[in-house]
Design an enzyme around this catalytic site. Structure first.
Site, PDB file in Angstrom:
ATOM      1  N   ARG A   8     109.207 -51.604  45.658  1.00 14.58           N
ATOM      2  CA  ARG A   8     110.491 -52.148  46.306  1.00 14.58           C
ATOM      3  C   ARG A   8     110.890 -51.137  47.682  1.00 14.58           C
ATOM      4  O   ARG A   8     110.564 -49.989  47.627  1.00 14.58           O
ATOM      5  CB  ARG A   8     111.346 -52.153  45.217  1.00 14.58           C
ATOM      6  CG  ARG A   8     111.034 -53.386  44.317  1.00 14.58           C
ATOM      7  CD  ARG A   8     112.069 -53.577  43.296  1.00 14.58           C
ATOM      8  NE  ARG A   8     111.480 -52.703  42.145  1.00 14.58           N
ATOM      9  CZ  ARG A   8     111.919 -52.659  41.013  1.00 14.58           C
ATOM     10  NH1 ARG A   8     113.091 -53.461  40.544  1.00 14.58           N
ATOM     11  NH2 ARG A   8     111.492 -52.073  40.028  1.00 14.58           N
ATOM     12  N   THR A  55     103.726 -52.033  34.007  1.00 14.03           N
ATOM     13  CA  THR A  55     104.278 -51.578  35.290  1.00 14.03           C
ATOM     14  C   THR A  55     105.118 -50.166  34.591  1.00 14.03           C
ATOM     15  O   THR A  55     105.550 -49.098  35.543  1.00 14.03           O
ATOM     16  CB  THR A  55     105.481 -52.219  36.113  1.00 14.03           C
ATOM     17  OG1 THR A  55     106.211 -52.784  35.312  1.00 14.03           O
ATOM     18  CG2 THR A  55     104.575 -53.340  36.868  1.00 14.03           C
ATOM     19  N   THR A 107     105.114 -63.873  30.783  1.00  8.11           N
ATOM     20  CA  THR A 107     105.959 -63.002  30.097  1.00  8.11           C
ATOM     21  C   THR A 107     107.439 -63.546  30.269  1.00  8.11           C
ATOM     22  O   THR A 107     108.178 -63.151  29.309  1.00  8.11           O
ATOM     23  CB  THR A 107     105.722 -61.620  31.156  1.00  8.11           C
ATOM     24  OG1 THR A 107     104.517 -61.141  30.939  1.00  8.11           O
ATOM     25  CG2 THR A 107     106.881 -60.737  30.731  1.00  8.11           C
ATOM     26  N   ASP A 121     102.961 -56.637  23.680  1.00 14.05           N
ATOM     27  CA  ASP A 121     103.147 -57.543  24.715  1.00 14.05           C
ATOM     28  C   ASP A 121     103.954 -58.591  24.164  1.00 14.05           C
ATOM     29  O   ASP A 121     103.847 -59.110  23.219  1.00 14.05           O
ATOM     30  CB  ASP A 121     101.696 -58.075  25.300  1.00 14.05           C
ATOM     31  CG  ASP A 121     101.853 -59.057  26.411  1.00 14.05           C
ATOM     32  OD1 ASP A 121     102.956 -59.632  26.585  1.00 14.05           O
ATOM     33  OD2 ASP A 121     100.909 -59.297  27.038  1.00 14.05           O
ATOM     34  N   VAL A 122     105.239 -58.838  24.958  1.00 15.72           N
ATOM     35  CA  VAL A 122     106.294 -59.744  24.504  1.00 15.72           C
ATOM     36  C   VAL A 122     105.574 -60.897  24.553  1.00 15.72           C
ATOM     37  O   VAL A 122     106.484 -62.102  23.857  1.00 15.72           O
ATOM     38  CB  VAL A 122     107.433 -59.588  25.329  1.00 15.72           C
ATOM     39  CG1 VAL A 122     108.215 -58.343  25.068  1.00 15.72           C
ATOM     40  CG2 VAL A 122     107.431 -59.775  26.655  1.00 15.72           C
ATOM     41  N   TYR A 148     108.187 -65.374  39.434  1.00 13.52           N
ATOM     42  CA  TYR A 148     109.394 -64.666  38.984  1.00 13.52           C
ATOM     43  C   TYR A 148     110.575 -65.719  38.888  1.00 13.52           C
ATOM     44  O   TYR A 148     111.304 -65.429  37.917  1.00 13.52           O
ATOM     45  CB  TYR A 148     109.490 -63.408  39.946  1.00 13.52           C
ATOM     46  CG  TYR A 148     110.404 -62.470  39.510  1.00 13.52           C
ATOM     47  CD1 TYR A 148     110.205 -61.336  38.605  1.00 13.52           C
ATOM     48  CD2 TYR A 148     111.620 -62.080  40.361  1.00 13.52           C
ATOM     49  CE1 TYR A 148     111.213 -60.583  38.162  1.00 13.52           C
ATOM     50  CE2 TYR A 148     112.555 -61.565  39.855  1.00 13.52           C
ATOM     51  CZ  TYR A 148     112.348 -60.382  38.987  1.00 13.52           C
ATOM     52  OH  TYR A 148     113.244 -59.536  38.741  1.00 13.52           O
ATOM     53  N   THR A 200     118.798 -52.968  42.313  1.00 10.42           N
ATOM     54  CA  THR A 200     119.283 -52.008  41.627  1.00 10.42           C
ATOM     55  C   THR A 200     117.902 -50.872  42.139  1.00 10.42           C
ATOM     56  O   THR A 200     116.796 -51.071  42.106  1.00 10.42           O
ATOM     57  CB  THR A 200     119.305 -51.967  40.216  1.00 10.42           C
ATOM     58  OG1 THR A 200     120.380 -52.712  40.040  1.00 10.42           O
ATOM     59  CG2 THR A 200     119.857 -50.594  39.561  1.00 10.42           C
TER      60      THR A 200
HETATM   61  P1  NAD Z   1     109.789 -52.437  36.003  1.00 16.18           P
HETATM   62  O1  NAD Z   1     108.830 -52.991  36.460  1.00 16.18           O
HETATM   63  O2  NAD Z   1     109.884 -50.974  36.239  1.00 16.18           O
HETATM   64  O3  NAD Z   1     110.018 -52.467  34.296  1.00 16.18           O
HETATM   65  C1  NAD Z   1     109.296 -53.543  33.660  1.00 16.18           C
HETATM   66  C2  NAD Z   1     108.870 -53.131  32.331  1.00 16.18           C
HETATM   67  O4  NAD Z   1     108.431 -54.294  31.669  1.00 16.18           O
HETATM   68  C3  NAD Z   1     107.849 -52.302  32.389  1.00 16.18           C
HETATM   69  O5  NAD Z   1     107.869 -51.131  31.582  1.00 16.18           O
HETATM   70  C4  NAD Z   1     106.491 -52.983  32.063  1.00 16.18           C
HETATM   71  O6  NAD Z   1     105.415 -52.314  31.531  1.00 16.18           O
HETATM   72  C5  NAD Z   1     107.330 -54.062  30.898  1.00 16.18           C
HETATM   73  N1  NAD Z   1     106.566 -55.178  30.722  1.00 16.18           N
HETATM   74  C6  NAD Z   1     106.067 -56.086  31.738  1.00 16.18           C
HETATM   75  N2  NAD Z   1     105.406 -57.222  31.169  1.00 16.18           N
HETATM   76  C7  NAD Z   1     105.490 -56.859  29.894  1.00 16.18           C
HETATM   77  C8  NAD Z   1     105.059 -57.698  28.589  1.00 16.18           C
HETATM   78  N3  NAD Z   1     104.399 -58.809  28.838  1.00 16.18           N
HETATM   79  N4  NAD Z   1     105.278 -57.215  27.485  1.00 16.18           N
HETATM   80  C9  NAD Z   1     105.863 -56.125  27.273  1.00 16.18           C
HETATM   81  N5  NAD Z   1     106.292 -55.270  28.430  1.00 16.18           N
HETATM   82  C10 NAD Z   1     106.155 -55.630  29.644  1.00 16.18           C
HETATM   83  O7  NAD Z   1     111.004 -53.144  36.481  1.00 16.18           O
HETATM   84  P2  NAD Z   1     112.780 -52.846  36.332  1.00 16.18           P
HETATM   85  O8  NAD Z   1     113.258 -52.689  37.485  1.00 16.18           O
HETATM   86  O9  NAD Z   1     113.063 -51.883  35.245  1.00 16.18           O
HETATM   87  O10 NAD Z   1     113.333 -54.418  35.828  1.00 16.18           O
HETATM   88  C11 NAD Z   1     113.731 -54.435  34.272  1.00 16.18           C
HETATM   89  C12 NAD Z   1     114.144 -55.863  34.338  1.00 16.18           C
HETATM   90  O11 NAD Z   1     115.377 -56.051  35.098  1.00 16.18           O
HETATM   91  C13 NAD Z   1     113.287 -57.047  34.557  1.00 16.18           C
HETATM   92  O12 NAD Z   1     113.453 -57.846  33.603  1.00 16.18           O
HETATM   93  C14 NAD Z   1     113.827 -57.422  36.076  1.00 16.18           C
HETATM   94  O13 NAD Z   1     113.349 -58.895  36.154  1.00 16.18           O
HETATM   95  C15 NAD Z   1     115.189 -57.169  35.778  1.00 16.18           C
HETATM   96  N6  NAD Z   1     115.706 -57.029  37.188  1.00 16.18           N
HETATM   97  C16 NAD Z   1     115.553 -55.783  37.867  1.00 16.18           C
HETATM   98  C17 NAD Z   1     116.093 -55.756  39.235  1.00 16.18           C
HETATM   99  C18 NAD Z   1     116.071 -54.415  39.734  1.00 16.18           C
HETATM  100  O14 NAD Z   1     116.423 -54.076  40.946  1.00 16.18           O
HETATM  101  N7  NAD Z   1     115.430 -53.106  39.176  1.00 16.18           N
HETATM  102  C19 NAD Z   1     116.900 -56.637  39.723  1.00 16.18           C
HETATM  103  C20 NAD Z   1     116.787 -57.943  39.070  1.00 16.18           C
HETATM  104  C21 NAD Z   1     116.058 -58.041  37.664  1.00 16.18           C
HETATM  105  N1  UDP Z   2     110.824 -54.557  52.446  1.00 15.49           N
HETATM  106  C1  UDP Z   2     110.711 -53.754  53.567  1.00 15.49           C
HETATM  107  N2  UDP Z   2     109.984 -52.837  53.468  1.00 15.49           N
HETATM  108  C2  UDP Z   2     109.253 -52.307  52.315  1.00 15.49           C
HETATM  109  C3  UDP Z   2     109.437 -53.186  51.142  1.00 15.49           C
HETATM  110  C4  UDP Z   2     110.571 -54.208  51.265  1.00 15.49           C
HETATM  111  O1  UDP Z   2     111.258 -53.979  54.630  1.00 15.49           O
HETATM  112  O2  UDP Z   2     108.681 -51.501  52.384  1.00 15.49           O
HETATM  113  C5  UDP Z   2     111.997 -55.787  52.521  1.00 15.49           C
HETATM  114  C6  UDP Z   2     111.757 -56.847  51.919  1.00 15.49           C
HETATM  115  O3  UDP Z   2     111.007 -57.748  52.505  1.00 15.49           O
HETATM  116  C7  UDP Z   2     112.839 -57.493  51.692  1.00 15.49           C
HETATM  117  C8  UDP Z   2     114.081 -56.334  51.170  1.00 15.49           C
HETATM  118  O4  UDP Z   2     113.316 -55.115  51.856  1.00 15.49           O
HETATM  119  O5  UDP Z   2     113.500 -58.099  52.599  1.00 15.49           O
HETATM  120  C9  UDP Z   2     114.085 -55.976  49.680  1.00 15.49           C
HETATM  121  O6  UDP Z   2     112.813 -55.928  48.997  1.00 15.49           O
HETATM  122  P1  UDP Z   2     112.472 -55.608  47.663  1.00 15.49           P
HETATM  123  O7  UDP Z   2     110.983 -55.655  47.317  1.00 15.49           O
HETATM  124  O8  UDP Z   2     113.104 -54.278  47.312  1.00 15.49           O
HETATM  125  O9  UDP Z   2     113.419 -56.572  46.680  1.00 15.49           O
HETATM  126  P2  UDP Z   2     113.672 -58.106  46.633  1.00 15.49           P
HETATM  127  O10 UDP Z   2     112.805 -58.667  47.909  1.00 15.49           O
HETATM  128  O11 UDP Z   2     113.153 -58.621  45.545  1.00 15.49           O
HETATM  129  O12 UDP Z   2     115.148 -58.281  46.899  1.00 15.49           O
END
Ligand code: NAD
Ligand code: UDP
Length: 326
Positions: free
Chosen positions: A193, A44, A99, A65-66, A152, A182
């Site tokens: 998201r 992603t 992953t 790939d991790v 997940y 975030t």
């Molecule tokens: P993202 O999808 O933008 O980034 C994930 C990154 O991991 C990408 O660059 C993707 O290519 C890489 N990746 C995926 N599978 C891989 C693999 N097998 N080997 C190597 N690289 C791989 O997501 P993000 O929002 O930046 O999230 C980053 C981390 O934070 C994740 O672990 C996610 O679970 C955690 N997290 C994020 C949020 C949020 O709101 N952004 C919330 C909770 C947890």
């Molecule tokens: N959601 C929504 N419209 C969208 C995308 C998401 O209403 O286009 C809702 C989704 O059903 C959830 C909330 O917004 O209730 C947050 O979704 P997101 O995918 O951002 O994060 P997560 O569900 O993992 O907290």
């Protein structure tokens, strides 16, 4: 390794460094003078997220790939690699579970062999559809282990288990951040998201897609605050139990949609779609542990954070449209 003076951290590995949070984290660490290695398989993540960082001679990218083991010489590991958006992590759920689990095992082995600290970006999803509100770290959660989100949620829960067991069995110097929703610059426009969807839809005058009644809640943290929280946690010695990192201001999806419409020059309307299976009804972090242990709390309010994110997506869409027009 535990309890002793922490070795000075110069060389930092960021797995998932091309993603939304990873690229923001790489940037902050480079600004702090660290040597940063970004490891990513670009599942992603985006090369564009790294283009500005390649100016730093101290920045290196490894496509990997991790799920496969790797040997590197680093002083600390931020382990982020994992798709985070529901449509992306559900696209290939078996890959997501691999992953989470194989990735955690490989990175923990590396941390064990090198005797360096390692931070896991876990998630508020470990609390599932919570019966306790707001969520404290002591709450064990309410997760459906056979639903479409399980790859997940259960993957992250098992990763936390592995982190705790490597700590108990091998004294690995672990940190576990439970990240709550975030948002901010460097999200991709097709991330899926809610914040990125609403902003891109509003800027394109397309209907804002609200899932379910829109009354479900989330608590949104601006990316700069999140990155400060993650670095504070990594730098805090001897804190080996999970810590919530998020913004405790809770909003419904209807409220977020209205706010985005107010902040954009948009004539979009709202459309309602079915609620995805197992979508949590409410989510809000109790951040008293982060405040007490790290002296950390979020500083950027939602309106300011959304304005910055809207500016980022406006520029991104303009660039994309001009490329298409050429
Ligand atoms: P993202 O999808 O933008 O980034 C994930 C990154 O991991 C990408 O660059 C993707 O290519 C890489 N990746 C995926 N599978 C891989 C693999 N097998 N080997 C190597 N690289 C791989 O997501 P993000 O929002 O930046 O999230 C980053 C981390 O934070 C994740 O672990 C996610 O679970 C955690 N997290 C994020 C949020 C949020 O709101 N952004 C919330 C909770 C947890
Ligand atoms: N959601 C929504 N419209 C969208 C995308 C998401 O209403 O286009 C809702 C989704 O059903 C959830 C909330 O917004 O209730 C947050 O979704 P997101 O995918 O951002 O994060 P997560 O569900 O993992 O907290």
């Amino acid at each position: 390794m535990i309890g002793g003076a922490m070795k000075e951290t110069i060389k930092v590995l960021v797995t998932g460094g091309a993603g939304f949070l990873g690229s923001n984290l790489c940037q902050r660490l480079l600004e702090q003078g660290k040597q940063v290695t970004c490891l990513d398989n670009f599942y992603t993540g985006k090369k564009e997220n790294l283009s500005a960082l390649l100016r730093y001679p101290t920045f290196k990218v490894i496509q990997h790939d991790v799920c496969q083991a790797i040997n590197l010489d680093v002083d600390a590991i931020y382990h982020l690699a994992c798709p985070a958006s529901p449509p992306h992590y559900q696209r290939d759920p078996i890959q997501t579970t691999k992953t989470n689990i194989l990735g955690a095992l490989n990175m923990l082995e590396l941390a064990k062999n090198l005797q360096v600290p390692i931070l896991l970006t876990s998630t508020s999803e470990v609390y599932g559809d919570p019966h306790v509100h707001p969520q404290k770290e002591e709450y064990w959660g309410n997760v459906n282990c056979i639903g479409p989100r399980a790859c997940y949620d259960e993957g992250k829960r098992c990763a936390e288990t592995l982190f705790m067991d490597y700590h108990r069995m091998h004294q690995v110097d672990i940190r576990i951040a439970r990240i709550f929703n975030t948002y901010g610059p460097k999200m991709c426009k097709d991330d899926g998201r809610v914040v990125s969807n609403f902003i891109v839809q509003a800027l394109q005058n397309k209907p804002l897609t609200i899932y379910g009644s829109g009354e479900q809640s989330r608590s949104f943290c601006y990316v700069d605050d999140q990155i400060s929280g993650l670095i504070s946690l990594m730098e805090k010695p001897n804190l080996h139990t999970p810590v919530n990192i998020g913004n405790p201001i809770e909003k419904s999806m209807n409220e977020i949609a209205q706010l985005v419409l107010t902040l954009t020059p948009s004539n979009s309307r709202l459309v309602y779609h079915p609620l995805p299976v197992d979508d949590p009804k409410q989510r809000c972090p109790d951040i008293s542990k982060a405040k007490a242990q790290l002296g950390w709390e979020p500083k950027v309010d939602l309106t300011t954070g959304l304005q910055r994110t809207i500016s980022y997506f406006s520029a991104l869409l303009e660039r994309t449209e001009s490329v298409v027009a050429q």
